[in-house]
Design an enzyme around this catalytic site. Structure first.
Site, PDB file in Angstrom:
ATOM      1  CG  ASP A  93      -2.150   0.810   1.087  1.00 35.67           C
ATOM      2  OD1 ASP A  93      -2.566   1.037  -0.064  1.00 35.67           O
ATOM      3  OD2 ASP A  93      -2.701   1.244   2.117  1.00 35.67           O
ATOM      4  CG  HIS A  94      -0.824   4.863   0.326  1.00 31.89           C
ATOM      5  ND1 HIS A  94      -1.221   5.838  -0.559  1.00 31.89           N
ATOM      6  CD2 HIS A  94      -1.938   4.486   0.990  1.00 31.89           C
ATOM      7  CE1 HIS A  94      -2.524   6.033  -0.449  1.00 31.89           C
ATOM      8  NE2 HIS A  94      -2.984   5.223   0.484  1.00 31.89           N
ATOM      9  CG  HIS A 197      -5.157   8.409   3.690  1.00 34.00           C
ATOM     10  ND1 HIS A 197      -4.382   8.921   2.682  1.00 34.00           N
ATOM     11  CD2 HIS A 197      -5.599   7.195   3.246  1.00 34.00           C
ATOM     12  CE1 HIS A 197      -4.359   8.061   1.666  1.00 34.00           C
ATOM     13  NE2 HIS A 197      -5.088   7.011   1.992  1.00 34.00           N
ATOM     14  CG  HIS A 225      -6.784   5.083  -1.236  1.00 36.29           C
ATOM     15  ND1 HIS A 225      -5.622   4.601  -0.689  1.00 36.29           N
ATOM     16  CD2 HIS A 225      -6.870   4.543  -2.477  1.00 36.29           C
ATOM     17  CE1 HIS A 225      -5.020   3.826  -1.587  1.00 36.29           C
ATOM     18  NE2 HIS A 225      -5.754   3.781  -2.678  1.00 36.29           N
ATOM     19  N   GLY A 227     -11.328   4.899   3.817  1.00 40.78           N
ATOM     20  CA  GLY A 227     -12.654   4.350   4.118  1.00 40.78           C
ATOM     21  C   GLY A 227     -13.113   4.539   5.560  1.00 40.78           C
ATOM     22  CB  VAL A 248     -11.278  -0.046   5.961  1.00 38.69           C
ATOM     23  CG1 VAL A 248     -11.509   0.370   7.408  1.00 38.69           C
ATOM     24  CG2 VAL A 248     -12.544   0.184   5.140  1.00 38.69           C
ATOM     25  CB  THR A 250      -7.596   4.998  10.604  1.00 36.11           C
ATOM     26  OG1 THR A 250      -6.661   5.521   9.655  1.00 36.11           O
ATOM     27  CG2 THR A 250      -7.391   5.668  11.933  1.00 36.11           C
TER      28      THR A 250
HETATM   29  O1  G3H Z   1      -4.622   2.983   1.888  1.00 36.74           O
HETATM   30  C1  G3H Z   1      -5.230   2.880   2.950  1.00 36.74           C
HETATM   31  C2  G3H Z   1      -6.535   3.500   3.174  1.00 36.74           C
HETATM   32  O2  G3H Z   1      -6.768   4.521   2.285  1.00 36.74           O
HETATM   33  C3  G3H Z   1      -6.908   3.651   4.592  1.00 36.74           C
HETATM   34  O3  G3H Z   1      -7.550   4.864   4.919  1.00 36.74           O
HETATM   35  O4  G3H Z   1      -6.980   4.784   7.310  1.00 36.74           O
HETATM   36  O5  G3H Z   1      -8.614   6.440   6.450  1.00 36.74           O
HETATM   37  O6  G3H Z   1      -9.215   4.034   6.543  1.00 36.74           O
HETATM   38  P1  G3H Z   1      -8.126   5.033   6.394  1.00 36.74           P
HETATM   39 ZN    ZN Z   2      -4.885   5.094   1.188  1.00 38.27          ZN
END
Ligand code: G3H
Ligand code: ZN
Length: 311
Positions: A93-94, A197, A225, A227, A248, A250
């Site tokens: 991810d990212h 985020h 992204h 979520g 999702v 956090t």
């Molecule tokens: O790439 C991860 C997500 O975009 C997570 O976003 O932490 O706001 O749920 P979030």
């Molecule tokens: Zn993200």
């Protein structure tokens, strides 16, 4: 079943998203960030409970904490053997470091995200294309054994090494989408349509008109992204309008941590079995994935995903 690519996992959803079907038939695959190895298992168990496909997402922080890309990739392979009925993929991810992304491909990740969204359009294209070319040709699972997600536009908020102020966010420009997808050869596009985020201070204002415009521009999978904290009806609307992957992160950390805190509060001080302390965290994650699978209309879709691959 071997680990699947994200492209395979989402092919059925993308087909529904891009053809003229009843919007109620559409669904998105849930993608969840994990921080520890037991959480990887907890996520897959939640998907199994609902007969749903799922995407396991390793953030840069998780890789650092767990120890290595290889350890995560080998664990995912083990999970695939243990839970053969669950179609899932392992996603980086990212990521911004080109060498690290290539290392993840070689280690056996089945999707990688190159996040060059902070760069200007041409640099974003060049980096995303370099990763798409590499990933499609260098996976240990063979040609096209790893698919690729890239981002156009920029979400506000904090995600590991990426921080974007509210004032610095940029919505995805629909007029650039077609060119971006065609010139890069990516398989999935992360779009900035109003989510952020991390936790929201106020409910996000999702630009559905923008989503509608973007969906018309390309046939690749669209990714939402940020979520955590998105109202349920907004999720449903995004899914009905053709979003194929919902991330999702956090919120899942909170679900896990709240359950562990509660266990510590309730158990006697003489309880030293870590399984009793952190086990409820993993269980809570499983329940959360099950509930998100229902919300994203993804429950019961595992057979359709497999049919779309092995037809
Ligand atoms: O790439 C991860 C997500 O975009 C997570 O976003 O932490 O706001 O749920 P979030
Ligand atoms: Zn993200």
């Amino acid at each position: 079943m071997p680990l699947l690519t994200m492209k395979q996992i989402m092919a059925d959803s993308v087909k529904l998203a891009t053809t003229d079907v009843d919007p109620k038939e559409r669904y998105a695959v849930g993608a969840f960030n994990f921080s520890t190895i037991p959480e990887m298992v907890g996520i897959v168990e939640g998907a199994r409970e609902k007969n749903a496909p799922v995407i396991l997402m390793a953030s840069l922080g998780a890789i650092k904490y767990i120890g290595s890309l290889e350890l995560i990739a080998e664990t995912a392979k083990g999970i695939a053997k243990t839970y053969p009925e669950v179609p899932f993929c392992l996603h980086l991810d990212h990521a911004t470091d080109m060498e690290q992304i290539k290392q993840a491909v070689v280690a056996g990740f089945t999707n990688v995200m190159i996040d060059a969204s902070k760069e200007d359009f041409e640099i974003n294209i060049a980096r995303s294309k370099e990763i798409a070319d590499f990933a499609h040709n260098h996976s240990p699972y063979g040609i096209n054994g790893c698919s690729v997600e890239a981002e156009l536009g920029m979400l506000a908020g904090h995600e590991d090494n990426i921080h974007v102020e509210e004032s610095g966010k940029a919505y995805t420009d629909p007029s650039l989408v077609k060119e971006f997808v065609e010139r890069t050869g990516i398989d999935a596009l992360a779009v900035a349509i109003g989510t952020a985020h991390g936790f929201y201070k106020a409910a996000p204002e999702i630009k559905f008109d923008l989503l509608e415009e973007i969906r018309k521009q390309t046939d690749v999978a669209l990714v939402l992204h940020g979520g955590t904290g998105v109202p349920e009806d907004d999720f449903r609307k995004c899914v009905a309008m053709g979003m194929s992957k919902i991330n999702v992160g956090t919120g899942l950390k909170k679900v896990y941590t709240d359950a562990v805190r509660e266990a510590i509060k309730t158990l006697p001080e003489t309880e030293y079995d870590p399984r009793k302390i952190v086990g409820p965290g993993r269980k809570a994650i499983t329940a959360e994935i099950a509930s998100k699978s229902d919300l994203f209309n993804c429950s019961g879709k595992a057979p359709a995903v497999l049919r779309s691959i092995y037809k």
